[in-house]
Design a protein around this motif. Structure first.
Motif, PDB file in Angstrom:
ATOM      1  N   GLY A  26       0.811  -1.214   0.000  1.00 23.00           N
ATOM      2  CA  GLY A  26       0.000   0.000   0.000  1.00 23.00           C
ATOM      3  C   GLY A  26       0.845   1.265   0.000  1.00 23.00           C
ATOM      4  O   GLY A  26       0.497   2.258  -0.642  1.00 23.00           O
ATOM      5  N   GLN A  27       1.974   1.229   0.706  1.00 15.87           N
ATOM      6  CA  GLN A  27       2.857   2.394   0.727  1.00 15.87           C
ATOM      7  C   GLN A  27       3.482   2.628  -0.649  1.00 15.87           C
ATOM      8  O   GLN A  27       3.615   3.763  -1.087  1.00 15.87           O
ATOM      9  CB  GLN A  27       3.944   2.216   1.781  1.00 15.87           C
ATOM     10  N   TRP A  28       3.869   1.541  -1.325  1.00 15.80           N
ATOM     11  CA  TRP A  28       4.418   1.688  -2.675  1.00 15.80           C
ATOM     12  C   TRP A  28       3.363   2.283  -3.613  1.00 15.80           C
ATOM     13  O   TRP A  28       3.670   3.141  -4.447  1.00 15.80           O
ATOM     14  CB  TRP A  28       4.896   0.337  -3.227  1.00 15.80           C
ATOM     15  N   GLN A  29       2.118   1.855  -3.478  1.00 16.36           N
ATOM     16  CA  GLN A  29       1.054   2.380  -4.321  1.00 16.36           C
ATOM     17  C   GLN A  29       0.850   3.872  -4.075  1.00 16.36           C
ATOM     18  O   GLN A  29       0.674   4.649  -5.016  1.00 16.36           O
ATOM     19  CB  GLN A  29      -0.251   1.627  -4.069  1.00 16.36           C
ATOM     20  N   ARG A  30       0.864   4.285  -2.825  1.00 15.27           N
ATOM     21  CA  ARG A  30       0.715   5.706  -2.500  1.00 15.27           C
ATOM     22  C   ARG A  30       1.873   6.525  -3.065  1.00 15.27           C
ATOM     23  O   ARG A  30       1.682   7.614  -3.583  1.00 15.27           O
ATOM     24  CB  ARG A  30       0.640   5.892  -0.989  1.00 15.27           C
ATOM     25  N   LEU A  31       3.072   5.976  -2.982  1.00 10.80           N
ATOM     26  CA  LEU A  31       4.244   6.667  -3.504  1.00 10.80           C
ATOM     27  C   LEU A  31       4.155   6.838  -5.021  1.00 10.80           C
ATOM     28  O   LEU A  31       4.413   7.923  -5.552  1.00 10.80           O
ATOM     29  CB  LEU A  31       5.513   5.895  -3.133  1.00 10.80           C
ATOM     30  N   VAL A  32       3.763   5.795  -5.715  1.00 14.17           N
ATOM     31  CA  VAL A  32       3.637   5.859  -7.174  1.00 14.17           C
ATOM     32  C   VAL A  32       2.550   6.859  -7.575  1.00 14.17           C
ATOM     33  O   VAL A  32       2.741   7.645  -8.515  1.00 14.17           O
ATOM     34  CB  VAL A  32       3.344   4.457  -7.750  1.00 14.17           C
TER      35      VAL A  32
END
Length: 58
Positions: A26-32
Motif C-alpha cells: 500500500g505504501q508503494w502504491q501511495r508513492l507511485v
C-alpha cells in the motif's frame, strides 16, 4: 509516511541498499500515485514556461 522512515526524505527505498527501507504494498502504491501527480503538475508548469518563452517579449 515520510516522517516514519528512519532517515526521512534521505531514506533509500530498497532493501538492496545498505540501511535501505522496504515499504508495504500500500505504501508503494501511495508513492507511485504521488509521483504521478507531481510529474503531471511539473509537466504542466514546464509547458507553460516553454510557451511563454516561445511567444517572446510582449
Amino acid at each position: 509516511m515520510i516522517i516514519g522512515l528512519p532517515y526521512g526524505y534521505d531514506t533509500l527505498l530498497d532493501r538492496e541498499f545498505k540501511n535501505g527501507q522496504d515499504l508495504s504494498g500500500g505504501q508503494w502504491q501511495r508513492l507511485v500515485a504521488a509521483r504521478g501527480l507531481y510529474r503531471e503538475l511539473f509537466d504542466l508548469q514546464a509547458a507553460g514556461y516553454l510557451a511563454e518563452a516561445a511567444d517572446g517579449p510582449a
